[in-house]
Design an enzyme around this catalytic site. Structure first.
Site, PDB file in Angstrom:
ATOM      1  N   ARG A  81      12.774  -5.287  12.643  1.00 42.74           N
ATOM      2  CA  ARG A  81      11.883  -4.658  13.617  1.00 42.74           C
ATOM      3  C   ARG A  81      11.302  -5.713  14.542  1.00 42.74           C
ATOM      4  NH1 ARG A  81       7.723  -0.595  10.810  1.00 42.74           N
ATOM      5  NH2 ARG A  81       6.713  -2.615  10.529  1.00 42.74           N
ATOM      6  N   ARG A 102     -10.819   2.799   9.309  1.00 43.07           N
ATOM      7  CA  ARG A 102     -10.487   1.436   9.715  1.00 43.07           C
ATOM      8  C   ARG A 102     -11.668   0.739  10.374  1.00 43.07           C
ATOM      9  NH1 ARG A 102      -5.211   3.687  11.053  1.00 43.07           N
ATOM     10  NH2 ARG A 102      -3.594   2.591   9.880  1.00 43.07           N
ATOM     11  N   ARG A 135      11.600  -8.577   5.918  1.00 43.65           N
ATOM     12  CA  ARG A 135      11.978  -7.164   5.883  1.00 43.65           C
ATOM     13  C   ARG A 135      13.153  -6.879   6.819  1.00 43.65           C
ATOM     14  NH1 ARG A 135       6.203  -4.080   5.907  1.00 43.65           N
ATOM     15  NH2 ARG A 135       6.214  -4.882   8.046  1.00 43.65           N
ATOM     16  N   LYS A 170       0.819  -1.212   0.000  1.00 42.61           N
ATOM     17  CA  LYS A 170       0.000   0.000   0.000  1.00 42.61           C
ATOM     18  C   LYS A 170       0.857   1.268   0.000  1.00 42.61           C
ATOM     19  CE  LYS A 170      -2.463   0.300   3.679  1.00 42.61           C
ATOM     20  NZ  LYS A 170      -1.798   1.372   4.437  1.00 42.61           N
ATOM     21  N   ARG A 200      -1.669  -8.874  13.664  1.00 42.42           N
ATOM     22  CA  ARG A 200      -2.054  -7.680  12.900  1.00 42.42           C
ATOM     23  C   ARG A 200      -2.989  -8.036  11.751  1.00 42.42           C
ATOM     24  NH1 ARG A 200       3.504  -6.461  13.069  1.00 42.42           N
ATOM     25  NH2 ARG A 200       3.667  -6.457  10.787  1.00 42.42           N
TER      26      ARG A 200
END
Length: 343
Positions: free
Chosen positions: A287, A223, A258, A147, A298
């Site tokens: 992270r 959301r 990532r 996104k 999530r």
């Protein structure tokens, strides 16, 4: 128009009296008309212009650039030669007499320009009225669906204002608006900012001039169903709702792979965008929430929220295959936008 100024021409204009009647040939219907802009002994100017089909109503751009250069083709098509004589000043013999800095500005020239300016303004107003309204886009997608990448491409291509709730919250706090101060209180106390505060910030931002003229791109908002209903109640409607679809296993692979370069802030991916050197690879970090367990949490929250708002935008919903290469995803998005936006 014949705006001529040499020492002799200027002195003759200065000595003239206003309102003398033109004795030289004039355009049909203009016989006996006062010389507007050519005062006193302006007969030689009217005669010189009328003889060659020109009259004081000509636009200044017809003569403002001086005598045209010789062009054999043009001479073959037309033998008309403009010769302006004013006392000792022979324009055909002295091109300097026709330089823009040497011209006067008679009153009829100003009137001519005023009308042109009015016509241009009217045309621009009509174009603006018939032009499509600025686009209003919402884009949604699970974490790691691409996104953010597509938002950057859309902003570059369309010039829309990119809006995310995080950026809007920080901007409102920095600007010190009433609702920004309210949000700051929640953030400093470690509490989640309530829906009504976030909705107020979004509504306030969408009313600003850049969003009204350029259009907007809401990134990941609304959301919840409450947020979607609040936007609808405020009359804020999207032209298109873009939903990036990527399978869960692909999303997990994207998240877990990532890596962040702490020195440059660059984000790499061990599979899709590996670091260019061993030196960079050695300093990359992951992270804390880029693990499979946290990624699945999530995802569950995302699916719960998107299910609640899909129904609110079913009439403008466009599902996009997010597994394609980013260029192909962007092309698909642009084709949907071009067919989905109102004219």
């Amino acid at each position: 128009p014949a705006r001529l100024s040499t020492s002799s021409c200027a002195s003759r204009h200065a000595a003239a009296t206003q309102g003398d009647v033109c004795k030289a040939p004039a355009p049909p219907g203009a016989a006996g008309r006062p010389c507007v802009g050519h005062r006193g002994p302006a007969d030689h100017q009217h005669a010189g212009l009328a003889q060659h089909g020109h009259h004081p109503g000509m636009g200044s751009d017809d003569l403002a650039h001086g005598p045209r250069s010789h062009n054999p083709r043009a001479e073959g098509q037309s033998k008309v030669r403009l010769t302006l004589r004013t006392g000792s000043c022979d324009a055909s013999a002295s091109p300097a007499c026709l330089t823009p800095s040497a011209f006067l500005s008679p009153p009829h020239v100003h009137r001519r320009y005023q009308r042109r300016e009015w016509v241009v303004r009217r045309s621009l107003a009509r174009m603006s009225a018939s032009a499509p309204r600025p686009p209003r886009i919402i884009i949604a997608g699970a974490p790691a669906s691409g996104k953010g990448t597509q938002c950057k491409l859309l902003v570059e291509a369309m010039g829309v204002v990119h809006l995310s709730t995080g950026d809007m919250l920080r901007a409102a706090v920095q600007e010190g608006t009433e609702i920004g101060k309210l949000a700051q209180g929640y953030m400093e106390s470690g509490q989640l900012v309530p829906d009504e505060v976030i909705i107020g910030i979004v509504k306030e931002r969408l009313q600003q001039a850049d969003c009204q003229t350029q259009g907007w791109l809401l990134d990941g908002f609304p959301r919840t169903r409450a947020q979607a209903d609040a936007l609808a109640d405020a009359g804020i409607e999207a032209d298109i709702f873009l939903l990036l679809q990527v399978p869960d296993e692909e999303l997990i692979t994207r998240v877990v792979g990532r890596r962040l370069d702490p020195e440059t802030g660059e984000i790499y991916h061990l599979k899709y965008a590996p670091p260019p050197s061993e030196e960079i690879a050695a300093r990359l970090t992951q992270r804390a929430d880029d693990t499979e367990e946290k990624a699945r949490v999530r995802l569950d929250a995302y699916y719960s929220n998107i299910a609640a708002i899909e129904d609110s935008y079913k009439d403008v919903l466009q599902e996009i295959d997010g597994t394609l290469a980013k260029g192909e995803v962007f092309d698909l998005i642009m084709s949907r936008i071009s067919s989905g936006l109102p004219a």
